[in-house]
Write a protein that holds these residues in place. Sequence first.
Motif, mmCIF file in Angstrom:
data_model
loop_
_atom_site.group_PDB
_atom_site.id
_atom_site.type_symbol
_atom_site.label_atom_id
_atom_site.label_comp_id
_atom_site.label_asym_id
_atom_site.label_seq_id
_atom_site.Cartn_x
_atom_site.Cartn_y
_atom_site.Cartn_z
ATOM 1 N N LEU A 9 0.831 -1.202 0.000
ATOM 2 C CA LEU A 9 0.000 0.000 0.000
ATOM 3 C C LEU A 9 0.868 1.256 0.000
ATOM 4 O O LEU A 9 1.901 1.313 0.664
ATOM 5 N N ALA A 10 0.444 2.267 -0.724
ATOM 6 C CA ALA A 10 1.132 3.559 -0.702
ATOM 7 C C ALA A 10 0.918 4.220 0.652
ATOM 8 O O ALA A 10 -0.054 3.925 1.354
ATOM 9 N N ASP A 11 1.812 5.121 1.009
ATOM 10 C CA ASP A 11 1.715 5.800 2.303
ATOM 11 C C ASP A 11 0.358 6.464 2.493
ATOM 12 O O ASP A 11 -0.250 6.370 3.571
ATOM 13 N N SER A 71 -1.785 15.345 1.662
ATOM 14 C CA SER A 71 -1.016 14.653 0.624
ATOM 15 C C SER A 71 -0.236 15.587 -0.295
ATOM 16 O O SER A 71 0.455 15.117 -1.199
ATOM 17 N N ARG A 72 -0.357 16.887 -0.067
ATOM 18 C CA ARG A 72 0.428 17.810 -0.898
ATOM 19 C C ARG A 72 1.920 17.575 -0.691
ATOM 20 O O ARG A 72 2.720 17.763 -1.597
ATOM 21 N N ALA A 73 2.307 17.188 0.512
ATOM 22 C CA ALA A 73 3.691 16.809 0.801
ATOM 23 C C ALA A 73 3.719 15.300 1.014
ATOM 24 O O ALA A 73 2.704 14.689 1.345
ATOM 25 N N SER A 74 4.871 14.689 0.807
ATOM 26 C CA SER A 74 4.962 13.252 1.024
ATOM 27 C C SER A 74 4.899 12.946 2.512
ATOM 28 O O SER A 74 5.284 13.772 3.346
ATOM 29 N N PHE A 75 4.415 11.755 2.843
ATOM 30 C CA PHE A 75 4.380 11.363 4.245
ATOM 31 C C PHE A 75 5.794 11.319 4.811
ATOM 32 O O PHE A 75 6.021 11.674 5.978
ATOM 33 N N ALA A 76 6.768 10.885 3.988
ATOM 34 C CA ALA A 76 8.153 10.795 4.447
ATOM 35 C C ALA A 76 8.660 12.152 4.921
ATOM 36 O O ALA A 76 9.315 12.264 5.956
ATOM 37 N N THR A 77 8.363 13.194 4.148
ATOM 38 C CA THR A 77 8.793 14.540 4.532
ATOM 39 C C THR A 77 8.049 15.008 5.776
ATOM 40 O O THR A 77 8.645 15.576 6.699
ATOM 41 N N TRP A 78 6.754 14.750 5.827
ATOM 42 C CA TRP A 78 5.929 15.175 6.967
ATOM 43 C C TRP A 78 6.421 14.546 8.259
ATOM 44 O O TRP A 78 6.620 15.243 9.264
ATOM 45 N N ILE A 79 6.661 13.246 8.258
ATOM 46 C CA ILE A 79 7.068 12.569 9.486
ATOM 47 C C ILE A 79 8.507 12.928 9.858
ATOM 48 O O ILE A 79 8.852 13.003 11.042
ATOM 49 N N THR A 80 9.352 13.198 8.869
ATOM 50 C CA THR A 80 10.728 13.619 9.168
ATOM 51 C C THR A 80 10.741 14.977 9.839
ATOM 52 O O THR A 80 11.521 15.225 10.765
ATOM 53 N N ARG A 81 9.874 15.867 9.403
ATOM 54 C CA ARG A 81 9.774 17.183 10.035
ATOM 55 C C ARG A 81 9.346 17.049 11.487
ATOM 56 O O ARG A 81 9.846 17.753 12.371
ATOM 57 N N SER A 156 16.354 14.039 -1.504
ATOM 58 C CA SER A 156 16.707 15.061 -2.486
ATOM 59 C C SER A 156 17.009 16.384 -1.800
ATOM 60 O O SER A 156 16.683 16.585 -0.619
ATOM 61 N N THR A 157 17.608 17.294 -2.559
ATOM 62 C CA THR A 157 17.876 18.628 -2.021
ATOM 63 C C THR A 157 16.575 19.311 -1.606
ATOM 64 O O THR A 157 16.497 19.936 -0.544
ATOM 65 N N ALA A 158 15.545 19.178 -2.439
ATOM 66 C CA ALA A 158 14.261 19.817 -2.139
ATOM 67 C C ALA A 158 13.632 19.227 -0.878
ATOM 68 O O ALA A 158 13.112 19.965 -0.032
ATOM 69 N N GLU A 159 13.657 17.898 -0.744
ATOM 70 C CA GLU A 159 13.087 17.257 0.443
ATOM 71 C C GLU A 159 13.831 17.677 1.706
ATOM 72 O O GLU A 159 13.219 17.952 2.743
ATOM 73 N N THR A 160 15.164 17.717 1.612
ATOM 74 C CA THR A 160 15.967 18.099 2.766
ATOM 75 C C THR A 160 15.690 19.540 3.161
ATOM 76 O O THR A 160 15.556 19.859 4.350
ATOM 77 N N ALA A 161 15.598 20.409 2.166
ATOM 78 C CA ALA A 161 15.295 21.816 2.438
ATOM 79 C C ALA A 161 13.941 21.951 3.120
ATOM 80 O O ALA A 161 13.775 22.724 4.076
ATOM 81 N N ASP A 162 12.959 21.183 2.666
ATOM 82 C CA ASP A 162 11.621 21.233 3.250
ATOM 83 C C ASP A 162 11.635 20.745 4.695
ATOM 84 O O ASP A 162 11.021 21.353 5.571
#
Length: 226
Positions: A9-11, A71-81, A156-162
């Motif tokens: 299943l997708a995130d 879902s505008r941002a990935s779950f990976a980015t959201w949970i990392t933040r 990615s650079t964008a994900e890390t920046a976010d």
Amino acid sequence: MVSQDCTTLADDEVVERVLGGETRLFELLMRRYNQRLFRAIRSVIPDDLEAEDVLQDAWVRAYEHLEQFESRASFATWITRIALYESMARVRKARRFTSLEESEAPIPANGLRSNGEDPEQQTLRAELSREIQSAVDRLPKNYRSVFVLRDVEGMSTAETADCLDLSEEAVKTRLHRSRALLRHDLEAIVGPPLTEVYPFLGHRCDRILARVMERIARARSGAGRD
């Protein structure tokens, strides 16, 4: 135990089903991102055990606010933040504004052993891995977080920046400087790949998962009595 059919299943689908009452599926998200989050937290918190504690808090907070995920941002980015926020909050609370000390926690052997290695090779590999981890720990905190997310986790650079609330240019600059510092520190060392920095696999992942799900179950039980 989560059904094998659910593992693909997708995130976003997992989040939707957890919000729909399938709480156990939250385990899927934890297993997917436990190592990434531990590494992100460990880049801020200098102690393995405390980093594990913060990881538990991050997952519980994520579960409690899961309906806020968009879902505008990935779950990976959201949970990392969330994980990084919890890390910074712990640092501020403890008033740890001194330089981070080198961690002396042992590297689990199961994260280092490969087929065909004899005990001497395993010992050498473990020592080299400790050298690399210590070198990463010696990076300034602002550089270390960027380095771990970009070069260890492959974001990615964008994900890390976010995740870090930085501009992409700032991420590139800090990554370049962190690589230069590490190159100077490790120029004579040839060891295991960077993917073995701050390992979080096997029993450690299982332990955190069990504790978080227990905390979630207690919270649900308490809410049901109200």
